[in-house]
Enzyme design. Structure first.
Site, PDB file in Angstrom:
ATOM      1  N   ARG A 124      53.155  36.510  53.996  1.00 33.45           N
ATOM      2  CA  ARG A 124      52.200  37.456  54.573  1.00 33.45           C
ATOM      3  C   ARG A 124      52.554  38.818  54.248  1.00 33.45           C
ATOM      4  NH1 ARG A 124      51.681  33.700  58.841  1.00 33.45           N
ATOM      5  NH2 ARG A 124      50.116  32.150  58.421  1.00 33.45           N
ATOM      6  N   LYS A 146      46.272  48.888  44.611  1.00 34.69           N
ATOM      7  CA  LYS A 146      45.482  47.905  43.896  1.00 34.69           C
ATOM      8  C   LYS A 146      46.512  46.646  43.302  1.00 34.69           C
ATOM      9  CE  LYS A 146      40.852  49.595  43.144  1.00 34.69           C
ATOM     10  NZ  LYS A 146      39.779  50.063  42.233  1.00 34.69           N
ATOM     11  N   GLU A 188      43.898  56.674  30.467  1.00 37.46           N
ATOM     12  CA  GLU A 188      43.717  57.033  31.956  1.00 37.46           C
ATOM     13  C   GLU A 188      43.940  58.653  32.411  1.00 37.46           C
ATOM     14  OE1 GLU A 188      42.300  54.593  33.649  1.00 37.46           O
ATOM     15  OE2 GLU A 188      43.172  52.887  33.266  1.00 37.46           O
ATOM     16  N   LYS A 230      44.867  61.229  41.861  1.00 35.63           N
ATOM     17  CA  LYS A 230      44.518  59.759  42.426  1.00 35.63           C
ATOM     18  C   LYS A 230      44.922  59.627  43.890  1.00 35.63           C
ATOM     19  CE  LYS A 230      44.983  54.790  41.713  1.00 35.63           C
ATOM     20  NZ  LYS A 230      45.109  54.125  40.646  1.00 35.63           N
ATOM     21  N   GLU A 240      38.221  51.321  48.382  1.00 36.43           N
ATOM     22  CA  GLU A 240      36.851  51.561  47.596  1.00 36.43           C
ATOM     23  C   GLU A 240      35.803  51.416  48.369  1.00 36.43           C
ATOM     24  OE1 GLU A 240      37.869  50.614  43.611  1.00 36.43           O
ATOM     25  OE2 GLU A 240      35.792  50.352  43.317  1.00 36.43           O
ATOM     26  N   ARG A 244      36.358  56.001  45.727  1.00 43.01           N
ATOM     27  CA  ARG A 244      37.348  55.429  44.829  1.00 43.01           C
ATOM     28  C   ARG A 244      36.870  55.039  43.541  1.00 43.01           C
ATOM     29  NH1 ARG A 244      43.008  52.193  46.255  1.00 43.01           N
ATOM     30  NH2 ARG A 244      43.556  52.013  44.129  1.00 43.01           N
ATOM     31  N   ASN A 248      37.381  54.351  38.311  1.00 44.85           N
ATOM     32  CA  ASN A 248      36.613  53.082  37.532  1.00 44.85           C
ATOM     33  C   ASN A 248      35.983  53.604  36.186  1.00 44.85           C
ATOM     34  OD1 ASN A 248      38.103  50.815  38.609  1.00 44.85           O
ATOM     35  ND2 ASN A 248      36.855  51.123  40.207  1.00 44.85           N
ATOM     36  N   HIS A 251      35.364  51.509  33.081  1.00 42.88           N
ATOM     37  CA  HIS A 251      35.903  50.243  33.142  1.00 42.88           C
ATOM     38  C   HIS A 251      35.210  49.251  33.347  1.00 42.88           C
ATOM     39  CE1 HIS A 251      39.486  52.810  34.512  1.00 42.88           C
ATOM     40  NE2 HIS A 251      40.230  51.528  34.834  1.00 42.88           N
ATOM     41  N   HIS A 255      36.447  46.604  30.981  1.00 45.28           N
ATOM     42  CA  HIS A 255      36.806  45.031  31.397  1.00 45.28           C
ATOM     43  C   HIS A 255      36.264  43.988  30.849  1.00 45.28           C
ATOM     44  CE1 HIS A 255      38.712  46.421  35.417  1.00 45.28           C
ATOM     45  NE2 HIS A 255      39.307  46.820  34.430  1.00 45.28           N
ATOM     46  N   HIS A 268      44.355  47.693  27.962  1.00 44.50           N
ATOM     47  CA  HIS A 268      43.705  47.972  28.767  1.00 44.50           C
ATOM     48  C   HIS A 268      43.236  49.337  28.631  1.00 44.50           C
ATOM     49  CE1 HIS A 268      41.983  48.480  32.845  1.00 44.50           C
ATOM     50  NE2 HIS A 268      42.655  49.779  32.998  1.00 44.50           N
TER      51      HIS A 268
HETATM   52  P1  NAD Z   1      51.629  46.697  30.092  1.00 41.53           P
HETATM   53  O1  NAD Z   1      52.183  46.336  31.637  1.00 41.53           O
HETATM   54  O2  NAD Z   1      51.348  45.518  29.638  1.00 41.53           O
HETATM   55  O3  NAD Z   1      52.813  47.205  29.532  1.00 41.53           O
HETATM   56  C1  NAD Z   1      52.366  47.598  28.099  1.00 41.53           C
HETATM   57  C2  NAD Z   1      53.456  47.288  27.010  1.00 41.53           C
HETATM   58  O4  NAD Z   1      54.573  48.091  27.168  1.00 41.53           O
HETATM   59  C3  NAD Z   1      54.250  45.859  27.349  1.00 41.53           C
HETATM   60  O5  NAD Z   1      54.337  44.979  26.315  1.00 41.53           O
HETATM   61  C4  NAD Z   1      55.515  46.152  28.070  1.00 41.53           C
HETATM   62  O6  NAD Z   1      56.370  45.167  28.184  1.00 41.53           O
HETATM   63  C5  NAD Z   1      55.753  47.436  27.398  1.00 41.53           C
HETATM   64  N1  NAD Z   1      56.621  48.276  28.142  1.00 41.53           N
HETATM   65  C6  NAD Z   1      56.699  48.654  29.465  1.00 41.53           C
HETATM   66  N2  NAD Z   1      57.561  49.718  29.525  1.00 41.53           N
HETATM   67  C7  NAD Z   1      58.221  49.883  28.579  1.00 41.53           C
HETATM   68  C8  NAD Z   1      59.047  50.964  28.104  1.00 41.53           C
HETATM   69  N3  NAD Z   1      59.582  51.863  28.824  1.00 41.53           N
HETATM   70  N4  NAD Z   1      59.396  50.929  26.848  1.00 41.53           N
HETATM   71  C9  NAD Z   1      58.978  49.869  25.922  1.00 41.53           C
HETATM   72  N5  NAD Z   1      58.181  48.933  26.284  1.00 41.53           N
HETATM   73  C10 NAD Z   1      57.528  48.959  27.650  1.00 41.53           C
HETATM   74  O7  NAD Z   1      50.357  47.490  30.315  1.00 41.53           O
HETATM   75  P2  NAD Z   1      50.152  48.861  31.095  1.00 41.53           P
HETATM   76  O8  NAD Z   1      49.132  49.537  30.049  1.00 41.53           O
HETATM   77  O9  NAD Z   1      51.286  49.543  31.737  1.00 41.53           O
HETATM   78  O10 NAD Z   1      49.308  48.200  32.282  1.00 41.53           O
HETATM   79  C11 NAD Z   1      47.920  47.617  32.164  1.00 41.53           C
HETATM   80  C12 NAD Z   1      47.547  46.731  33.369  1.00 41.53           C
HETATM   81  O11 NAD Z   1      47.361  47.816  34.334  1.00 41.53           O
HETATM   82  C13 NAD Z   1      46.315  46.189  33.097  1.00 41.53           C
HETATM   83  O12 NAD Z   1      46.634  44.954  33.576  1.00 41.53           O
HETATM   84  C14 NAD Z   1      45.279  46.865  34.382  1.00 41.53           C
HETATM   85  O13 NAD Z   1      44.445  46.002  34.852  1.00 41.53           O
HETATM   86  C15 NAD Z   1      46.285  47.367  35.007  1.00 41.53           C
HETATM   87  N6  NAD Z   1      46.007  48.587  35.794  1.00 41.53           N
HETATM   88  C16 NAD Z   1      45.801  48.537  37.311  1.00 41.53           C
HETATM   89  C17 NAD Z   1      45.592  49.691  37.998  1.00 41.53           C
HETATM   90  C18 NAD Z   1      45.864  49.794  39.535  1.00 41.53           C
HETATM   91  O14 NAD Z   1      45.216  50.518  40.106  1.00 41.53           O
HETATM   92  N7  NAD Z   1      46.389  48.751  40.183  1.00 41.53           N
HETATM   93  C19 NAD Z   1      45.174  51.018  37.453  1.00 41.53           C
HETATM   94  C20 NAD Z   1      44.995  50.826  35.882  1.00 41.53           C
HETATM   95  C21 NAD Z   1      45.578  49.669  35.397  1.00 41.53           C
HETATM   96  N1  GLY Z   2      42.464  52.278  38.575  1.00 37.23           N
HETATM   97  C1  GLY Z   2      41.398  52.241  39.849  1.00 37.23           C
HETATM   98  C2  GLY Z   2      41.766  52.474  41.172  1.00 37.23           C
HETATM   99  O1  GLY Z   2      42.877  52.474  41.208  1.00 37.23           O
HETATM  100  O2  GLY Z   2      41.013  52.491  41.748  1.00 37.23           O
END
Ligand code: NAD
Ligand code: GLY
Length: 364
Positions: A124, A146, A188, A230, A240, A244, A248, A251, A255, A268
């Site tokens: 939890r 998130k 972003e 942010k 949200e 917030r 998006n 998005h 998405h 993404h």
């Molecule tokens: P990712 O985590 O898939 O990383 C992208 C690629 O880069 C992967 O292949 C990873 O292994 C590689 N990588 C990471 N760091 C590296 C480094 N320093 N050197 C070499 N390679 C490296 O993708 P991302 O773009 O970081 O994140 C996308 C994800 O984030 C999506 O799932 C999206 O939904 C999520 N997201 C979440 C929020 C939130 O608020 N929680 C906001 C935006 C996006």
């Molecule tokens: N990336 C959207 C949020 O964090 O709300």
């Protein structure tokens, strides 16, 4: 080594935390002090990032924790699912790790979102720390709490709001990031201009070449300004209920592209970039912004090497996918639209107008 810059995120209760941004943070002890005490820390990473940075992080953490485990997951958006989440939980349970165990998410947004979700549900809730290594994760996903995994029917549909103890963004990790991933992160960064800060949009336009050339000082400013915007938004509306949602922007269609094509086909950030172009177009069709704004945003996104042409999935398929969006209400699709440069809001948009935009962009 310069001292890290710190952005503070203010939340109700005792849940404020720091986002530390700087170079060399994985090589120094100070950023890793003062975290929750525990017998064991667990680094969660993937098969790409772990070989690059897990040893260094482990060395830092062994100055704080008596034992540090490493869990290595498969890499990719297509692995942001129950199987990977279970692998984290399997490790925690098979090692009988207690509820003080601290998880460290070492990687991009996929690892950050999954590790945060595991931290939210294990016993939890156990503490976790975000150590983002992509530009996208440093400017967005590691901040704000998130956490989620994907479902085949919808992106990030299973998750929780659960804040980290700290975010530690070492800009040096961006040195190894592939160009395509750097550009995806820029999507972003660009997002924050139209929704919250017109002068930041001008700054990005002026500094795009330096960002693409990975000028560390310029990247550092982009990460700090993005995190500050942010943090301000999340501080006002953590779960949200309203404001917030502006984060998006782009998005809803983004998405739909990701789940419609199959997770991982488009990054993404690429899907969000294209989604922003269409959402800007919708903003213009709704009479909120002039056509010149749409052209300006499209030009910037193209200059960043990001896609502006959506895949041809068909209008009906797009509408079906977008009805599963978390912002939809009673089946009605809602979009974050730009109301004026630097200000955004959530708007219901008639299906016919969405279809018009999709047709105009060759998506239908
Ligand atoms: P990712 O985590 O898939 O990383 C992208 C690629 O880069 C992967 O292949 C990873 O292994 C590689 N990588 C990471 N760091 C590296 C480094 N320093 N050197 C070499 N390679 C490296 O993708 P991302 O773009 O970081 O994140 C996308 C994800 O984030 C999506 O799932 C999206 O939904 C999520 N997201 C979440 C929020 C939130 O608020 N929680 C906001 C935006 C996006
Ligand atoms: N990336 C959207 C949020 O964090 O709300």
């Amino acid at each position: 080594m310069p001292a890290p810059d710190t952005v503070h995120i203010q939340l109700p209760g005792d849940r404020n935390y720091e986002i530390r941004i700087g170079t060399g943070l994985l090589n120094e002890a100070a950023s890793w002090q003062g975290l929750p005490k525990a017998a064991v820390a667990v680094i969660v990473s993937n098969e790409t990032v772990a070989p690059l940075y897990a040893d260094r992080l482990r060395d830092r953490l062994l100055g704080v924790y008596a034992r540090v485990d490493v869990v290595v997951l498969p890499d990719g958006e297509q692995h942001k699912n129950w199987d990977s989440l279970n692998r984290i939980c399997d490790h925690l349970l098979s090692q009988a790790l207690d509820r003080k165990t601290v998880l460290f998410a070492l990687g991009g947004g996929v690892i950050g979102d999954m590790t945060g979700f595991a931290a939210a549900i294990y016993m939890r809730g156990v503490p976790f720390v975000q150590v983002p290594t992509t530009l996208l994760a440093q400017v967005d996903s590691s901040v704000g709490g998130k956490t989620a995994i994907n479902h085949p029917l919808g992106k990030n549909m299973l998750g929780a709001f659960y804040q980290p103890e700290r975010v530690i963004a070492d800009l040096d990790t961006l040195d190894t990031l592939p160009d395509r991933e750097l550009r995806a992160g820029l999507a972003e960064v660009i997002k924050y201009g139209p929704i919250a800060d017109a002068s930041f949009l001008c700054w990005i336009e002026d500094n795009l070449d330096a960002l693409l050339a990975r000028d560390k000082a310029v990247l550092g400013y982009a990460v700090r300004r993005s995190c500050a915007i942010k943090a301000d938004v999340v501080g006002q509306d953590e779960k949200e209920q309203g404001l917030r949602a502006i984060l998006n922007f782009g998005h809803t269609i983004g998405h739909a592209i990701e789940s419609g094509l199959g997770y991982g086909a488009w990054l993404h950030g690429e899907a969000v970039a294209c989604g922003m172009v269409l959402a800007a177009d919708l903003s213009q069709r709704m009479g909120l912004v002039p056509r010149a704004f749409v052209d300006r945003l499209r030009t910037l996104i193209e200059r960043a090497g990001l896609p502006v042409q959506p895949p041809k999935l068909g209008a009906e398929r797009y509408l079906q996918l977008m009805r599963v969006d978390k912002k939809a209400e009673a089946g009605a699709i809602r979009f974050v639209l730009i109301e004026s440069l630097g200000r955004a809001g959530l708007h219901g948009v008639p299906d016919a107008l969405i279809a018009e935009t999709l047709v105009a962009h060759g998506a239908a």
